[in-house]
Scaffold this motif. Structure first.
Motif, mmCIF file in Angstrom:
data_model
loop_
_atom_site.group_PDB
_atom_site.id
_atom_site.type_symbol
_atom_site.label_atom_id
_atom_site.label_comp_id
_atom_site.label_asym_id
_atom_site.label_seq_id
_atom_site.Cartn_x
_atom_site.Cartn_y
_atom_site.Cartn_z
ATOM 1 N N GLU A 203 32.948 56.969 57.536
ATOM 2 C CA GLU A 203 34.160 57.375 58.555
ATOM 3 C C GLU A 203 33.914 59.138 58.666
ATOM 4 N N SER A 204 33.666 59.706 57.516
ATOM 5 C CA SER A 204 33.577 61.025 57.845
ATOM 6 C C SER A 204 32.522 61.594 58.794
ATOM 7 N N LYS A 205 31.431 60.892 58.666
ATOM 8 C CA LYS A 205 30.237 61.303 59.546
ATOM 9 C C LYS A 205 30.018 62.735 59.104
ATOM 10 N N ASP A 206 30.167 63.194 58.012
ATOM 11 C CA ASP A 206 29.842 64.591 57.538
ATOM 12 C C ASP A 206 28.841 64.491 56.695
ATOM 13 N N ARG A 207 27.750 65.201 57.297
ATOM 14 C CA ARG A 207 26.348 65.176 56.101
ATOM 15 C C ARG A 207 26.632 66.232 55.047
ATOM 16 N N LYS A 208 27.259 67.101 55.201
ATOM 17 C CA LYS A 208 27.697 68.068 54.094
ATOM 18 C C LYS A 208 28.505 67.452 52.908
ATOM 19 N N LEU A 209 29.559 66.415 53.222
ATOM 20 C CA LEU A 209 30.124 65.901 52.480
ATOM 21 C C LEU A 209 29.252 64.633 51.746
ATOM 22 N N THR A 210 28.521 64.191 52.389
ATOM 23 C CA THR A 210 27.580 63.217 51.865
ATOM 24 C C THR A 210 26.652 63.730 50.786
ATOM 25 N N GLU A 211 26.024 64.888 51.183
ATOM 26 C CA GLU A 211 25.365 65.650 50.179
ATOM 27 C C GLU A 211 26.084 66.090 49.079
ATOM 28 N N TYR A 212 27.238 66.495 49.342
ATOM 29 C CA TYR A 212 28.005 67.037 48.256
ATOM 30 C C TYR A 212 28.141 65.994 47.105
ATOM 31 N N ILE A 213 28.770 64.784 47.455
ATOM 32 C CA ILE A 213 29.049 63.920 46.773
ATOM 33 C C ILE A 213 27.643 63.062 46.072
ATOM 34 N N LEU A 214 26.577 63.217 46.810
ATOM 35 C CA LEU A 214 25.191 62.671 46.180
ATOM 36 C C LEU A 214 24.981 63.619 44.939
ATOM 37 N N ILE A 215 25.022 64.894 45.333
ATOM 38 C CA ILE A 215 24.488 65.773 44.345
ATOM 39 C C ILE A 215 25.357 65.592 43.147
ATOM 40 N N GLY A 216 26.739 65.583 43.483
ATOM 41 C CA GLY A 216 27.806 65.713 42.186
ATOM 42 C C GLY A 216 27.529 64.334 41.389
ATOM 43 N N THR A 217 27.369 63.249 42.093
ATOM 44 C CA THR A 217 26.989 61.790 41.314
ATOM 45 C C THR A 217 25.797 61.969 40.521
ATOM 46 N N LEU A 218 24.664 62.594 40.872
ATOM 47 C CA LEU A 218 23.459 62.529 40.285
ATOM 48 C C LEU A 218 23.475 63.525 39.190
ATOM 49 N N LEU A 219 24.412 64.671 39.502
ATOM 50 C CA LEU A 219 24.493 65.618 38.313
ATOM 51 C C LEU A 219 25.354 65.111 37.249
ATOM 52 N N SER A 220 26.461 64.547 37.578
ATOM 53 C CA SER A 220 27.271 63.866 36.566
ATOM 54 C C SER A 220 26.655 62.726 35.730
ATOM 55 N N PHE A 221 25.899 61.772 36.485
ATOM 56 C CA PHE A 221 24.999 60.748 35.895
ATOM 57 C C PHE A 221 23.949 61.405 35.009
ATOM 58 N N GLY A 222 23.341 62.499 35.315
ATOM 59 C CA GLY A 222 22.202 62.962 34.730
ATOM 60 C C GLY A 222 22.995 63.707 33.387
ATOM 61 N N ILE A 223 23.630 64.260 33.531
ATOM 62 C CA ILE A 223 24.356 64.857 32.379
ATOM 63 C C ILE A 223 24.642 63.931 31.275
ATOM 64 N N ALA A 224 25.335 63.107 31.654
ATOM 65 C CA ALA A 224 26.017 61.774 30.626
ATOM 66 C C ALA A 224 24.556 61.428 30.114
ATOM 67 N N ILE A 225 23.448 60.801 30.951
ATOM 68 C CA ILE A 225 22.367 60.052 30.383
ATOM 69 C C ILE A 225 21.600 61.312 29.390
ATOM 70 N N GLY A 226 21.464 62.474 29.785
ATOM 71 C CA GLY A 226 20.640 63.349 29.015
ATOM 72 C C GLY A 226 21.583 63.720 27.583
ATOM 73 N N VAL A 227 22.954 63.683 27.600
ATOM 74 C CA VAL A 227 23.648 63.782 26.544
ATOM 75 C C VAL A 227 23.559 62.666 25.640
ATOM 76 N N GLY A 228 23.571 61.503 26.184
ATOM 77 C CA GLY A 228 23.333 60.028 25.421
ATOM 78 C C GLY A 228 22.123 60.081 24.794
ATOM 79 N N MET A 229 20.980 60.459 25.549
ATOM 80 C CA MET A 229 19.531 60.431 24.978
ATOM 81 C C MET A 229 19.578 61.442 23.482
ATOM 82 N N LEU A 230 20.098 62.631 23.988
ATOM 83 C CA LEU A 230 20.027 63.781 22.913
ATOM 84 C C LEU A 230 20.681 63.212 21.636
ATOM 85 N N VAL A 231 21.833 62.450 21.956
ATOM 86 C CA VAL A 231 22.785 62.062 20.543
ATOM 87 C C VAL A 231 22.050 61.019 19.916
ATOM 88 N N LEU A 232 21.104 60.084 20.451
ATOM 89 C CA LEU A 232 20.313 59.136 19.941
ATOM 90 C C LEU A 232 19.371 59.571 19.156
#
Length: 238
Positions: A203-232
């Motif tokens: 609905e937004s048809k906003d490329r900036k918003l799409t890229e922002y959400i994608l970067i945020g999601t990947l960064l969030s998942f990446g941090i959690a995965i990295g911390v999880g592997m480090l903890v193991l």
């Protein structure tokens, strides 16, 4: 320990199962003048005696009734419409604390926290959970601040701090999936989030918003995965 579980069960039954909505509304309006307040308190004591099935615990039941009544009365007079949710949580926390406190007073269980506090795994997990919830949220906010400014304030309104808590929860889920070896759960979570976000992005048809959400999601998942592997890895070497 079984007695503590029964006491907590008695609380859940009395506060949720056997407390109709009409009673709650009547108490909020009439407060200490409501007859349902005293019926509610009495029910708690009766349930405790019923579950313990021993009248020798009458003093325990009586004290639980008194403390429950005091806590509920304080909540009725202090809570307002704006902070009702907060006082619900505070109320339940105080009830649990009073139950545990009386359980310790009456039964004097042998509680030794030294093995727990001296365990390296506990401190590793505690540090990791704090990092992936509070710390990483602030880190991500700072890293993406320059991009968030370019989005402007024209987006639809959202719940207060909703994005913050969604990020915390998704990182916690990913972290749990990693340390438990359920990697497929990460894919399911990512797919579910994509489905929910698809409508907004379409609905937004906003490329900036799409890229922002994608970067945020990947960064969030990446941090959690990295911390999880480090903890193991850290757990393997302690």
């Amino acid at each position: 320990m079984i007695i503590l579980i029964k006491l907590i069960l008695a609380h859940f039954i009395g506060d949720f199962l056997l407390q109709p909505t009409a009673w709650v509304k009547d108490k909020e309006v009439k407060k200490t003048k409501s007859r349902y307040l005293y019926a509610h308190i009495l029910i708690h004591g009766l349930i405790v005696l019923l579950l313990l099935w021993d009248f020798n615990y009458w003093l325990l039941a009586l004290l639980l009734m008194i403390l429950h009544g005091v806590i509920d009365t304080i909540k009725l007079y202090v809570q307002k419409k704006a902070n009702k949710s907060n006082w619900f949580l505070i109320d339940q926390l105080l009830h649990i604390i009073s139950i545990v406190g009386l359980w310790i007073f009456f039964f004097k269980p042998d509680i030794n926290l030294n093995p727990i506090l001296s365990s390296s795994e506990i401190w590793i997990y505690a540090s990791a959970i704090l990092f992936i919830t509070v710390v990483s949220g602030i880190v991500m906010k700072e890293l993406m601040s320059s991009w968030s400014k370019t989005l402007g304030d024209n987006n639809d309104e959202s719940l207060s701090n909703a994005g913050k808590y969604i990020g915390m929860l998704e990182r916690l889920f990913v972290f749990v999936f990693v340390i438990t070896g359920n990697w497929e759960g990460i894919g399911f979570l990512l797919a579910a989030k994509s489905v929910f976000r698809f409508g907004d992005l379409k609905e937004s048809k906003d490329r900036k918003l799409t890229e922002y959400i994608l970067i945020g999601t990947l960064l969030s998942f990446g941090i959690a995965i990295g911390v999880g592997m480090l903890v193991l890895k850290l757990i393997e070497h302690v």
